[in-house]
Design a protein around this motif. Structure first.
Motif, mmCIF file in Angstrom:
data_model
loop_
_atom_site.group_PDB
_atom_site.id
_atom_site.type_symbol
_atom_site.label_atom_id
_atom_site.label_comp_id
_atom_site.label_asym_id
_atom_site.label_seq_id
_atom_site.Cartn_x
_atom_site.Cartn_y
_atom_site.Cartn_z
ATOM 1 N N SER A 164 0.841 -1.181 0.000
ATOM 2 C CA SER A 164 0.000 0.000 0.000
ATOM 3 C C SER A 164 0.882 1.238 0.000
ATOM 4 N N SER A 165 0.529 2.200 -0.826
ATOM 5 C CA SER A 165 1.264 3.456 -0.883
ATOM 6 C C SER A 165 0.268 4.594 -1.019
ATOM 7 N N THR A 166 0.697 5.781 -0.653
ATOM 8 C CA THR A 166 -0.133 6.968 -0.720
ATOM 9 C C THR A 166 0.543 7.985 -1.611
ATOM 10 N N LEU A 167 -0.199 8.523 -2.549
ATOM 11 C CA LEU A 167 0.365 9.530 -3.440
ATOM 12 C C LEU A 167 0.750 10.771 -2.639
ATOM 13 N N PRO A 168 1.888 11.374 -2.954
ATOM 14 C CA PRO A 168 2.387 12.505 -2.136
ATOM 15 C C PRO A 168 1.738 13.837 -2.459
ATOM 16 N N PHE A 169 0.510 13.829 -2.951
ATOM 17 C CA PHE A 169 -0.176 15.065 -3.318
ATOM 18 C C PHE A 169 -1.420 15.212 -2.459
ATOM 19 N N GLU A 170 -1.733 16.450 -2.101
ATOM 20 C CA GLU A 170 -2.859 16.731 -1.225
ATOM 21 C C GLU A 170 -3.849 17.664 -1.896
ATOM 22 N N ASN A 171 -5.114 17.294 -1.809
ATOM 23 C CA ASN A 171 -6.180 18.228 -2.140
ATOM 24 C C ASN A 171 -6.389 19.197 -0.987
ATOM 25 N N GLY A 172 -7.120 20.247 -1.243
ATOM 26 C CA GLY A 172 -7.359 21.229 -0.191
ATOM 27 C C GLY A 172 -8.332 20.742 0.862
ATOM 28 N N HIS A 173 -9.240 19.839 0.491
ATOM 29 C CA HIS A 173 -10.239 19.297 1.423
ATOM 30 C C HIS A 173 -10.319 17.784 1.227
ATOM 31 N N GLN A 174 -11.288 17.182 1.920
ATOM 32 C CA GLN A 174 -11.495 15.748 1.807
ATOM 33 C C GLN A 174 -11.789 15.356 0.353
ATOM 34 N N VAL A 175 -11.132 14.311 -0.122
ATOM 35 C CA VAL A 175 -11.364 13.843 -1.488
ATOM 36 C C VAL A 175 -12.660 13.046 -1.517
ATOM 37 N N ARG A 176 -13.522 13.396 -2.477
ATOM 38 C CA ARG A 176 -14.794 12.687 -2.600
ATOM 39 C C ARG A 176 -14.888 11.871 -3.874
ATOM 40 N N THR A 177 -14.380 12.387 -4.984
ATOM 41 C CA THR A 177 -14.580 11.767 -6.287
ATOM 42 C C THR A 177 -13.242 11.494 -6.946
ATOM 43 N N LEU A 178 -13.111 10.297 -7.527
ATOM 44 C CA LEU A 178 -11.930 9.910 -8.297
ATOM 45 C C LEU A 178 -12.365 9.520 -9.697
ATOM 46 N N ALA A 179 -11.520 9.834 -10.669
ATOM 47 C CA ALA A 179 -11.741 9.409 -12.053
ATOM 48 C C ALA A 179 -10.403 8.970 -12.622
ATOM 49 N N LEU A 180 -10.382 7.812 -13.262
ATOM 50 C CA LEU A 180 -9.156 7.227 -13.793
ATOM 51 C C LEU A 180 -9.331 6.962 -15.277
ATOM 52 N N SER A 181 -8.327 7.355 -16.054
ATOM 53 C CA SER A 181 -8.387 7.127 -17.493
ATOM 54 C C SER A 181 -8.356 5.629 -17.783
ATOM 55 N N PRO A 182 -8.858 5.192 -18.934
ATOM 56 C CA PRO A 182 -8.908 3.744 -19.219
ATOM 57 C C PRO A 182 -7.551 3.057 -19.187
ATOM 58 N N ASP A 183 -6.471 3.756 -19.550
ATOM 59 C CA ASP A 183 -5.155 3.127 -19.492
ATOM 60 C C ASP A 183 -4.522 3.197 -18.109
ATOM 61 N N GLY A 184 -5.189 3.832 -17.155
ATOM 62 C CA GLY A 184 -4.706 3.878 -15.785
ATOM 63 C C GLY A 184 -3.592 4.863 -15.523
ATOM 64 N N ARG A 185 -3.264 5.706 -16.469
ATOM 65 C CA ARG A 185 -2.137 6.614 -16.295
ATOM 66 C C ARG A 185 -2.552 7.952 -15.691
ATOM 67 N N LEU A 186 -3.740 8.413 -15.998
ATOM 68 C CA LEU A 186 -4.174 9.745 -15.596
ATOM 69 C C LEU A 186 -5.237 9.629 -14.516
ATOM 70 N N LEU A 187 -4.998 10.271 -13.390
ATOM 71 C CA LEU A 187 -5.918 10.236 -12.256
ATOM 72 C C LEU A 187 -6.365 11.664 -11.944
#
Length: 866
Positions: A43-66
């Motif tokens: 398990s790993s956590t991406l080193p980037f932070e949103n300003g508030h609680q993350v609610r929605t995620l979207a991932l490109s079909p090839d899995g490269r873009l989040l």
């Protein structure tokens, strides 16, 4: 001092989108995104932070873009493979759903009552990351769910006005958006059917499904599309689709409700759902913790599973349709279920409340955490996974201490017990109690692991036990306030205790002489720590200062004023600004670096301060979180968010965002009805690994892990580049037989795939020569890359050859700077050895059986011949 954020441990799931891509599960944790490899158990956590609680995620079909979107509608665009932040973007309103089109060209976002379709961002930085393609505004309430058609030309949007609307990607002349009505509750999920589902419906004699809609009351509606000519005929009618992406599959006819199915779970409300159109499965989760798996198109329940008594907030399928992920915000639990074999691929649950204590094992390979949820968890920092949880305590756990061997762990709790845990058999092997009830808030274990001491909050005493026998040896009295800190001097028979009475006392526990010295302070003492050479003792006081003592002569060697350093943001309940208030500006946890040169301090704010002990100056201040959903993060507050009754955020309006906040936001007994307590960002404990290459901070959001090795093996250094350092140059060198130059170029570029290709393409007989000429500074990074290679490549023999030659040629460099990489390689080799041993044993048993069966088959033939 170049510590980087490495991982976030113990953070519970608090709602939001779950995604599975390949063997990786993506989940929001606070204002960050975690990635769990379900096959490698990491398990790993991406080193980037949103300003508030993350609610929605979207991932490109090839899995490269989040794309991660927080509750305020602000988004981060991330290149997930390179772990690089590409863009910041704001949708300027709350986003309930987001999805990439199947061809990856567009991103659909539900922004309030609007549906916005954006051209997908590129994988490189640009001035305008997202270009708006089209906006739809037909909904009369917030849009909650979105689904793309397989051809990426149509979009279905469900809103809280109980209507589902099929939308065309590009404008079509004469097309009017239809309204599919009939549901009596808001829509939870919509999905266009696949060709396989339509074929299956034809075989079963059912109406051909084109669209599925599912509502909160458990009503599943099947919609079929009728009328209109062939797609090619309609496209040639001059009706006009603008752009090459638009099909006319749902133009020129009309929608009809074909069938209805009801499968509500014993009166519970349906809270989450996920379709898998290719396999024809539907996962439906309910408010009572049960989720059903249904086979489409006839909606037959094929499996039912309960993960608890609380609501399921999100569901997700993997591409193959054999794993389904479920998340419960109330439980803080993630579950991945392999429904065909009825086994768990993952079952992880973080601390349900604040983490109160953290401690590294003597070898630094394990990390123990304890929380207000009365749980003790043991983690492997290299993988980010918790492998054991102890639940025997009945009240919050306040302190931890490791046995010198690393095979045992002690925990103190407010339930009046100190428990010793066996990490070999995973059980409690000793429970230390007192004659009278007490609440323990501090704990210490002598360097030999024979004597355990615990300080109380109510009796102001220190209890001393023999860990071998469990017998109470002594009770140290003298403090006039709670004993909040205990620590044995390294290599010396001296115990130090800190108390709210403003004193630090030293005790000779082994000689039985009682108190040795009393070190008096002008304010309450909140924490203490010994320097590793036992020649200095640091004590943090309520005025925000840290006093450095010579404990043997009882002389003050210096003081550190940390009031301004530890100051956090303004609380919502503060009447004064953050710069004018002095409440809570104090350190509550101290830890020395292994060499004694640095002092780490954390307290009632989101910061961890690092001081130079000799110069007594602040070197660096780490901000453990930037989550503005927590109280005490912002320095300035907006006055429009205040009312006569107090902060608007403290009023529970019943919105569905409440499940995205930590459990500490739950209403207390002394809160007024309808009030909501916002968690305060703070650091409860700081712990350093024995090597000093990593440290952990127990925060409101979880255990934040920082490491010098966080950058990994292939860290990209642009200052090390030249005009000739390109991937093409590395490939040319590899083709010409210059394997060392190719490897050096790949390591300098930081390209993981290129480095892997060079390693696998180097002949076995050239490996010793290449490794021998490799600069020692690159050895730790290459070893970490080999650890990843061994985990994912079938070329085990070649990988082991690289590791062996690297250990022979650069053993000194590896021993000093590659501890985590060495442990990871050792773990992978141990797991591979166990797998091969099991396979070999199975093969031997099969061969023995075949030989025995062959011998028995030959007995009748021999008898007939005789």
């Amino acid at each position: 001092m170049d510590y980087k954020f490495s991982n976030l441990l113990g953070a519970p799931y608090r709602g939001g989108t779950l995604l599975i891509h390949g063997s990786e599960l993506l989940s929001p944790v606070g204002n960050r995104v975690s990635q769990i490899d379900l096959t490698q158990s990491t398990s790993s956590t991406l080193p980037f932070e949103n300003g508030h609680q993350v609610r929605t995620l979207a991932l490109s079909p090839d899995g490269r873009l989040l794309v991660s979107i927080d509750v305020e509608g602000r988004a981060l665009v991330i290149n997930r493979r390179r772990r690089a932040l590409l863009h910041h973007f704001s949708f300027k309103d709350r986003v309930r759903s987001a999805a990439f089109s199947p061809d990856g060209a567009f991103l659909a976002v539900a922004v309030g009552r609007l549906v916005q379709v954006w051209r997908a961002p590129e994988l490189r930085k640009s001035v305008a990351p997202l270009a708006l393609h089209r906006t739809y505004g037909q909904a009369h309430a917030d849009v909650t769910v979105l689904a793309w058609s397989p051809c990426s030309s149509w979009l279905a949007a469900g809103a809280e006005d109980l209507v589902v609307r099929p939308l065309s990607l590009n404008p079509i002349q004469g097309y009017r958006v239809p309204s599919l009505m009939g549901h009596r509750a808001p829509t939870v999920a919509v999905q266009f059917s696949s060709a396989a589902q339509r074929e299956a419906a034809g075989l079963l004699g059912l109406p051909t499904p084109h669209l599925w809609t599912l509502a909160q009351d458990g009503a599943l509606y099947t919609w079929t599309y009728e009328g209109g000519g062939a797609e090619e005929d309609r496209a040639g009618d001059g009706g006009g689709a603008e752009g090459p992406h638009q099909s006319h599959e749902y133009y020129g006819g009309h929608w009809r409700l074909a069938s209805k199915y009801y499968f509500n779970q014993r009166g519970a409300r349906l809270t989450a759902a996920a379709f898998h159109p290719e396999v024809g499965l539907l996962a439906a989760g309910f408010s009572n913790g049960v989720f059903d798996l249904l086979q489409l198109p006839d909606a037959v329940i094929v499996h039912t599973l309960s993960i608890g008594s609380q609501a399921i907030n999100s569901l997700a399928w993997n591409a193959a349709g054999d794993w389904v992920a479920a998340g419960s915000a109330e439980l803080g639990q993630l579950l991945v279920w392999e429904w065909r074999s009825e086994t768990h691929a993952l079952k992880q649950q973080g601390h349900a409340a604040d983490v109160a204590a953290a401690a590294f094992s003597p070898d630094g390979g394990l990390l123990a955490t304890a929380g207000d949820d009365a749980r003790v968890k043991v983690w492997t920092p290299a993988t980010g996974f918790c492998f054991v949880t102890f639940r025997d305590h009945a009240a919050p756990v306040t302190a931890l201490a490791w046995l010198p061997t690393g095979h045992g762990l002690l925990s103190a709790s407010l339930d009046g017990t100190v428990r010793a845990w066996d990490l070999v058999r995973y059980r409690c092997f000793r429970t230390l109690t007192t004659p009278d009830p007490a609440q323990f808030v501090s704990l210490a274990l002598d360097p030999a692991g024979e004597v355990a001491c615990a300080g109380t909050r109510d009796g102001f005493q220190v209890y001393v036990w023999s860990l071998k026998t469990g017998r109470l040896l002594d009770v140290l009295a003298g403090h006039e306030g709670p004993v909040v800190g205990l620590a044995f001097a390294p290599g010396a028979p001296l115990l130090a205790s800190a108390s709210w009475d403003g004193s630090v006392r030293t005790w000779d526990v082994f000689a039985g002489r009682g108190g040795v010295e009393r070190l008096q302070h002008s304010h309450d003492v909140l924490a203490l720590a010994w320097r590793p050479d036992a020649r200095q003792l640091a004590a943090a006081t309520l005025d925000g200062g840290v006093t450095l003592w010579d404990p043997h002569d009882a002389v003050v060697e210096g003081t550190i004023s940390g009031r301004r350093d530890v100051a956090g943001g303004r609380l919502a309940s503060d009447a004064r600004t953050a710069g004018n208030t002095s409440s809570g500006r104090a350190f509550t946890s101290l830890a020395y670096s292994p060499d004694g040169a640095l002092l780490f301090a954390g307290g009632a704010s989101r910061y961890v301060c690092v001081y130079d002990v000799a110069e007594r100056v602040l070197l660096r201040r780490f901000a453990t979180t930037a989550n503005a959903s927590l109280d005490g993060v912002r320095d300035m507050l907006n006055s429009k968010n205040m009312s006569d009754a107090g902060p608007l955020d403290a009023i529970n309006d019943g919105s569905d965002d409440d499940d995205l906040l930590p459990d500490t936001l739950a209403r207390r007994d002394d809160d007024l009805p309808g009030a909501r307590r916002v968690a305060v960002a703070r650091v409860r404990a700081v712990a350093l690994s024995p090597s000093g290459r990593s440290w952990a901070a127990a925060t409101t959001s979880g255990v934040a892990l920082y490491s010098l090795d966080a950058a990994g093996a292939a860290a990209f250094d642009p200052t090390d580049l030249a005009e000739g350092v390109t991937p093409e140059a590395a490939l040319r060198a590899l083709r010409s037989g210059a394997h060392l130059r190719a490897l050096l170029l790949a390591l300098r570029l930081g390209e993981a795939e290129l480095t892997r290709h060079v390693l696998l393409s180097t002949p076995r007989e050239h490996v010793p020569g290449v490794v021998r000429l490799l600069p020692p500074a690159l050895a730790p990074g290459l070893l970490a890359t080999l650890g990843v290679l061994l985990a994912a490549s079938p070329h085990l023999e070649l990988g082991l050859a690289w590791v062996r030659e690297l250990a022979r040629a650069h053993g000194a460099a590896l021993s000093s700077g590659a501890g985590p990489a060495l442990r990871e390689v050792q773990r992978l080799l141990s797991a591979t050895h166990a797998d091969l041993a099991g396979l070999a044993e199975h093969n031997l048993g099969t061969l023995d059986y075949l030989v025995a069966a062959g011998g028995l088959a030959g007995v009748p033939e021999q008898a007939e011949a005789a």
